[in-house]
Motif scaffolding. Sequence first.
Motif, PDB file in Angstrom:
ATOM      1  N   SER A  45       0.572  -1.335  -0.157  1.00 44.00           N
ATOM      2  CA  SER A  45      -0.207  -0.017   0.021  1.00 44.00           C
ATOM      3  C   SER A  45       0.507   1.266   0.033  1.00 44.00           C
ATOM      4  O   SER A  45       0.338   2.449  -0.501  1.00 44.00           O
ATOM      5  CB  SER A  45      -0.516   0.048   1.311  1.00 44.00           C
ATOM      6  N   ASP A 175      -5.560  -0.908  -5.053  1.00 45.74           N
ATOM      7  CA  ASP A 175      -5.541  -1.983  -3.533  1.00 45.74           C
ATOM      8  C   ASP A 175      -6.449  -3.077  -3.103  1.00 45.74           C
ATOM      9  O   ASP A 175      -6.571  -2.314  -2.036  1.00 45.74           O
ATOM     10  CB  ASP A 175      -4.978  -1.140  -2.455  1.00 45.74           C
ATOM     11  N   GLU A 176      -5.805  -4.103  -2.992  1.00 44.60           N
ATOM     12  CA  GLU A 176      -6.771  -5.283  -2.517  1.00 44.60           C
ATOM     13  C   GLU A 176      -8.078  -4.990  -2.613  1.00 44.60           C
ATOM     14  O   GLU A 176      -9.149  -4.741  -1.613  1.00 44.60           O
ATOM     15  CB  GLU A 176      -6.666  -5.551  -0.812  1.00 44.60           C
TER      16      GLU A 176
HETATM   17 MG    MG Z   1      -2.264  -2.603   1.896  1.00 41.64          MG
END
Ligand code: MG
Length: 254
Positions: A45, A175-176
């Motif tokens: 991240s 991000d995910e």
């Molecule tokens: Mg992360």
Amino acid sequence: MRTAAVRAEAVRKSFGGHEVLRGVDLTVEPGEVTCLLGPSGSGKSTFLRCINHLETIDGGTLTVDGALVGYEHRGGRLHELRPRQTAERRREIGMVFQRFNLFPHLTALQNITEAPTRVLREPAATVRPRAMALLERVGLADKANAYPAQLSGGQQQRVAIARALAMRPRLMLFDEPTSALDPELVGEVLAVMRDLAGDGMTMIVVTHEIGFAREVADTVAFLDSGIVVESGTPDQVLSDPRHERTRAFLSKVL
Ligand code: MG
Ligand code: ADP
């Protein structure tokens, strides 16, 4: 030589005394999909946030479309970007987070028209049809007037993708994007992302969805403790990892 969409060379980032990125090397070519894998806390991240100007880097070189992140060359010298210039560069990058982050008081359609109207000052007459087309593209034309609370997590995430696309980004960071979803809703979001990749969008996707990475990624990179320990084609990295850390990680998520 083509200009890379993103080029990271020895990128470093610390928080306090904690060095989170310890020399990240990664190149993403235009039109390519890079899946970034790695254990929790490895700096995935943080790396995306550096690309998106949400963090400043402490060392190394990071360029997006050939432009130095946070700096620019003028008259042979390096100048730090002003907040306004940073904001302008950020507009060219779309970001989709794990949590959907939609404006709760706006409908799906209004969530999408908000930034082009307010930030780009485009007239409603052009923004609205484009937003409707984007809703159609993510399979939610019939939900234009629904509020986020009336949508499933998968639907909200698809609106979030449409909202990012409304700014016509040159690069999309994920991000995910499916980590917070119930398992039965993951597929519909991945399908939208697959479609986007097929259209030639440049994408960096942090994900634990190995099937998606295998099928869609041009490059898979494995980040461990702030270093890209290996990267290559999905076949190389996922089927025949060279690094012990990659093998250990894959044995847990596969
Ligand atoms: Mg992360
Ligand atoms: P990942 O996304 O791979 O799980 P992160 O990039 O979120 O990893 O975090 C990497 C490390 O950096 C973690 O130890 C995290 O606690 C730390 N970190 C991230 N953001 C901050 C911040 N703003 N301040 C202090 N530490 C941070």
